[in-house]
Design a protein around this motif. Sequence first.
Motif, PDB file in Angstrom:
ATOM      1  N   GLU A 124      36.526  54.740  49.788  1.00  0.00           N
ATOM      2  CA  GLU A 124      35.539  53.847  50.404  1.00  0.00           C
ATOM      3  C   GLU A 124      34.783  53.002  49.377  1.00  0.00           C
ATOM      4  OE1 GLU A 124      31.585  54.033  53.256  1.00  0.00           O
ATOM      5  OE2 GLU A 124      32.706  55.864  52.891  1.00  0.00           O
ATOM      6  N   ALA A 125      34.266  53.633  48.330  1.00  0.00           N
ATOM      7  CA  ALA A 125      33.493  52.902  47.319  1.00  0.00           C
ATOM      8  C   ALA A 125      34.375  51.899  46.577  1.00  0.00           C
ATOM      9  CB  ALA A 125      32.851  53.872  46.335  1.00  0.00           C
ATOM     10  N   LEU A 126      35.608  52.290  46.287  1.00  0.00           N
ATOM     11  CA  LEU A 126      36.541  51.376  45.621  1.00  0.00           C
ATOM     12  C   LEU A 126      36.853  50.193  46.523  1.00  0.00           C
ATOM     13  CD1 LEU A 126      38.395  50.558  43.313  1.00  0.00           C
ATOM     14  CD2 LEU A 126      40.152  52.072  44.298  1.00  0.00           C
ATOM     15  N   ALA A 127      37.046  50.455  47.816  1.00  0.00           N
ATOM     16  CA  ALA A 127      37.331  49.384  48.764  1.00  0.00           C
ATOM     17  C   ALA A 127      36.160  48.408  48.838  1.00  0.00           C
ATOM     18  CB  ALA A 127      37.642  49.961  50.143  1.00  0.00           C
ATOM     19  N   SER A 128      34.947  48.932  48.844  1.00  0.00           N
ATOM     20  CA  SER A 128      33.754  48.084  48.892  1.00  0.00           C
ATOM     21  C   SER A 128      33.623  47.235  47.627  1.00  0.00           C
ATOM     22  CB  SER A 128      32.519  48.954  49.073  1.00  0.00           C
ATOM     23  OG  SER A 128      31.355  48.163  49.047  1.00  0.00           O
ATOM     24  N   THR A 129      33.810  47.874  46.482  1.00  0.00           N
ATOM     25  CA  THR A 129      33.734  47.156  45.206  1.00  0.00           C
ATOM     26  C   THR A 129      34.823  46.095  45.107  1.00  0.00           C
ATOM     27  OG1 THR A 129      32.798  49.101  44.131  1.00  0.00           O
ATOM     28  CG2 THR A 129      33.784  47.438  42.696  1.00  0.00           C
ATOM     29  N   LEU A 130      36.018  46.446  45.530  1.00  0.00           N
ATOM     30  CA  LEU A 130      37.134  45.496  45.502  1.00  0.00           C
ATOM     31  C   LEU A 130      36.874  44.327  46.445  1.00  0.00           C
ATOM     32  CD1 LEU A 130      39.908  44.774  44.403  1.00  0.00           C
ATOM     33  CD2 LEU A 130      40.926  46.278  46.134  1.00  0.00           C
ATOM     34  N   SER A 131      36.307  44.610  47.601  1.00  0.00           N
ATOM     35  CA  SER A 131      35.971  43.557  48.560  1.00  0.00           C
ATOM     36  C   SER A 131      34.958  42.582  47.971  1.00  0.00           C
ATOM     37  CB  SER A 131      35.426  44.167  49.843  1.00  0.00           C
ATOM     38  OG  SER A 131      35.091  43.163  50.763  1.00  0.00           O
ATOM     39  N   ASP A 132      33.917  43.110  47.336  1.00  0.00           N
ATOM     40  CA  ASP A 132      32.916  42.247  46.680  1.00  0.00           C
ATOM     41  C   ASP A 132      33.560  41.398  45.591  1.00  0.00           C
ATOM     42  OD1 ASP A 132      30.936  43.300  48.291  1.00  0.00           O
ATOM     43  OD2 ASP A 132      30.170  44.679  46.747  1.00  0.00           O
ATOM     44  N   PHE A 133      34.405  42.029  44.797  1.00  0.00           N
ATOM     45  CA  PHE A 133      35.090  41.311  43.712  1.00  0.00           C
ATOM     46  C   PHE A 133      35.962  40.194  44.276  1.00  0.00           C
ATOM     47  CE2 PHE A 133      38.985  40.795  41.182  1.00  0.00           C
ATOM     48  CZ  PHE A 133      38.430  40.305  40.019  1.00  0.00           C
ATOM     49  N   LEU A 134      36.716  40.494  45.337  1.00  0.00           N
ATOM     50  CA  LEU A 134      37.601  39.480  45.926  1.00  0.00           C
ATOM     51  C   LEU A 134      36.805  38.338  46.542  1.00  0.00           C
ATOM     52  CD1 LEU A 134      40.355  41.767  47.512  1.00  0.00           C
ATOM     53  CD2 LEU A 134      40.457  40.485  45.363  1.00  0.00           C
TER      54      LEU A 134
ATOM     55  N   ARG B  30      35.380  32.627  45.947  1.00  0.00           N
ATOM     56  CA  ARG B  30      34.419  31.529  45.734  1.00  0.00           C
ATOM     57  C   ARG B  30      34.780  30.745  44.473  1.00  0.00           C
ATOM     58  NH1 ARG B  30      30.581  35.345  47.612  1.00  0.00           N
ATOM     59  NH2 ARG B  30      29.982  35.881  45.483  1.00  0.00           N
ATOM     60  N   GLY B  31      35.176  31.468  43.426  1.00  0.00           N
ATOM     61  CA  GLY B  31      35.592  30.801  42.194  1.00  0.00           C
ATOM     62  C   GLY B  31      36.824  29.933  42.404  1.00  0.00           C
ATOM     63  N   VAL B  32      37.795  30.465  43.122  1.00  0.00           N
ATOM     64  CA  VAL B  32      39.014  29.683  43.423  1.00  0.00           C
ATOM     65  C   VAL B  32      38.657  28.462  44.253  1.00  0.00           C
ATOM     66  CG1 VAL B  32      41.202  29.730  44.691  1.00  0.00           C
ATOM     67  CG2 VAL B  32      40.606  31.638  43.191  1.00  0.00           C
ATOM     68  N   ASP B  33      37.795  28.636  45.240  1.00  0.00           N
ATOM     69  CA  ASP B  33      37.379  27.505  46.079  1.00  0.00           C
ATOM     70  C   ASP B  33      36.688  26.424  45.245  1.00  0.00           C
ATOM     71  OD1 ASP B  33      38.419  28.836  48.274  1.00  0.00           O
ATOM     72  OD2 ASP B  33      36.461  29.537  49.001  1.00  0.00           O
ATOM     73  N   ASN B  34      35.822  26.843  44.311  1.00  0.00           N
ATOM     74  CA  ASN B  34      35.144  25.873  43.443  1.00  0.00           C
ATOM     75  C   ASN B  34      36.136  25.149  42.539  1.00  0.00           C
ATOM     76  OD1 ASN B  34      32.552  26.325  44.429  1.00  0.00           O
ATOM     77  ND2 ASN B  34      32.175  27.995  43.007  1.00  0.00           N
ATOM     78  N   LEU B  35      37.094  25.882  41.996  1.00  0.00           N
ATOM     79  CA  LEU B  35      38.122  25.246  41.164  1.00  0.00           C
ATOM     80  C   LEU B  35      38.963  24.286  41.978  1.00  0.00           C
ATOM     81  CD1 LEU B  35      39.270  28.259  38.959  1.00  0.00           C
ATOM     82  CD2 LEU B  35      38.022  26.223  38.202  1.00  0.00           C
ATOM     83  N   ALA B  36      39.281  24.659  43.207  1.00  0.00           N
ATOM     84  CA  ALA B  36      40.071  23.770  44.077  1.00  0.00           C
ATOM     85  C   ALA B  36      39.289  22.492  44.379  1.00  0.00           C
ATOM     86  CB  ALA B  36      40.437  24.497  45.365  1.00  0.00           C
ATOM     87  N   LYS B  37      37.994  22.640  44.606  1.00  0.00           N
ATOM     88  CA  LYS B  37      37.151  21.463  44.862  1.00  0.00           C
ATOM     89  C   LYS B  37      37.146  20.544  43.634  1.00  0.00           C
ATOM     90  CE  LYS B  37      32.399  20.220  45.999  1.00  0.00           C
ATOM     91  NZ  LYS B  37      31.043  20.722  46.157  1.00  0.00           N
TER      92      LYS B  37
ATOM     93  N   VAL C  57      47.794  28.178  50.477  1.00  0.00           N
ATOM     94  CA  VAL C  57      48.689  28.971  51.317  1.00  0.00           C
ATOM     95  C   VAL C  57      48.268  30.437  51.347  1.00  0.00           C
ATOM     96  CG1 VAL C  57      51.069  29.784  51.568  1.00  0.00           C
ATOM     97  CG2 VAL C  57      50.630  27.402  50.973  1.00  0.00           C
ATOM     98  N   GLN C  58      47.856  30.962  50.219  1.00  0.00           N
ATOM     99  CA  GLN C  58      47.478  32.376  50.161  1.00  0.00           C
ATOM    100  C   GLN C  58      46.071  32.506  49.613  1.00  0.00           C
ATOM    101  OE1 GLN C  58      50.320  34.963  48.429  1.00  0.00           O
ATOM    102  NE2 GLN C  58      49.062  36.762  48.688  1.00  0.00           N
ATOM    103  N   LYS C  59      45.247  33.167  50.365  1.00  0.00           N
ATOM    104  CA  LYS C  59      43.856  33.391  49.968  1.00  0.00           C
ATOM    105  C   LYS C  59      43.739  34.691  49.181  1.00  0.00           C
ATOM    106  CE  LYS C  59      42.164  29.868  52.220  1.00  0.00           C
ATOM    107  NZ  LYS C  59      41.690  28.724  51.498  1.00  0.00           N
ATOM    108  N   VAL C  60      42.739  34.757  48.336  1.00  0.00           N
ATOM    109  CA  VAL C  60      42.459  35.966  47.567  1.00  0.00           C
ATOM    110  C   VAL C  60      42.188  37.126  48.522  1.00  0.00           C
ATOM    111  CG1 VAL C  60      40.843  37.023  45.928  1.00  0.00           C
ATOM    112  CG2 VAL C  60      41.618  34.669  45.575  1.00  0.00           C
ATOM    113  N   SER C  61      41.557  36.816  49.637  1.00  0.00           N
ATOM    114  CA  SER C  61      41.225  37.869  50.612  1.00  0.00           C
ATOM    115  C   SER C  61      42.472  38.497  51.241  1.00  0.00           C
ATOM    116  CB  SER C  61      40.308  37.308  51.702  1.00  0.00           C
ATOM    117  OG  SER C  61      40.952  36.236  52.378  1.00  0.00           O
ATOM    118  N   ASP C  62      43.634  37.892  51.037  1.00  0.00           N
ATOM    119  CA  ASP C  62      44.887  38.472  51.537  1.00  0.00           C
ATOM    120  C   ASP C  62      45.317  39.682  50.712  1.00  0.00           C
ATOM    121  OD1 ASP C  62      44.974  36.498  53.471  1.00  0.00           O
ATOM    122  OD2 ASP C  62      46.403  35.238  52.375  1.00  0.00           O
TER     123      ASP C  62
END
Length: 108
Positions: free
Chosen positions: A44-54, A59-66, A28-33
């Motif tokens: 800007e740099a924090l937003a970029s780093t946070l985006s990469d982290f999310l 991907r980790g959540v998707d793998n666990l869901a699989k 129902v809710q994605k990490v990207s939300d």
Amino acid sequence: MGDHYRVDLEALEKAASGVNGTLDEISVQKVSDIPHSESQVGHEALASTLSDFLDRWQRGVDNLAKDGQEIATRLTASVNAYRAVEEHTHKQFHGILHGVKDPAVKQR
């Protein structure tokens, strides 16, 4: 010879249902939300780093869901297999007790 085992099919079904319920919840809710744009975090740099982290987190959540889906599928398959064997065994004993021959066994 007193060692016996028992499979609690209801517990297996509940486990599969619980895993599927959790998978439904996380779909129902994605990490990207999670807010992570520059305007939302103020840097800007924090937003970029946070985006990469999310992205990595998603991907980790998707793998666990699989993996979770595979677990639920195997639990359900186990329940079905145990029930099929139980039904076949019941029919065999019923046939023995009532003199019915097993059609799967070739007669001589």
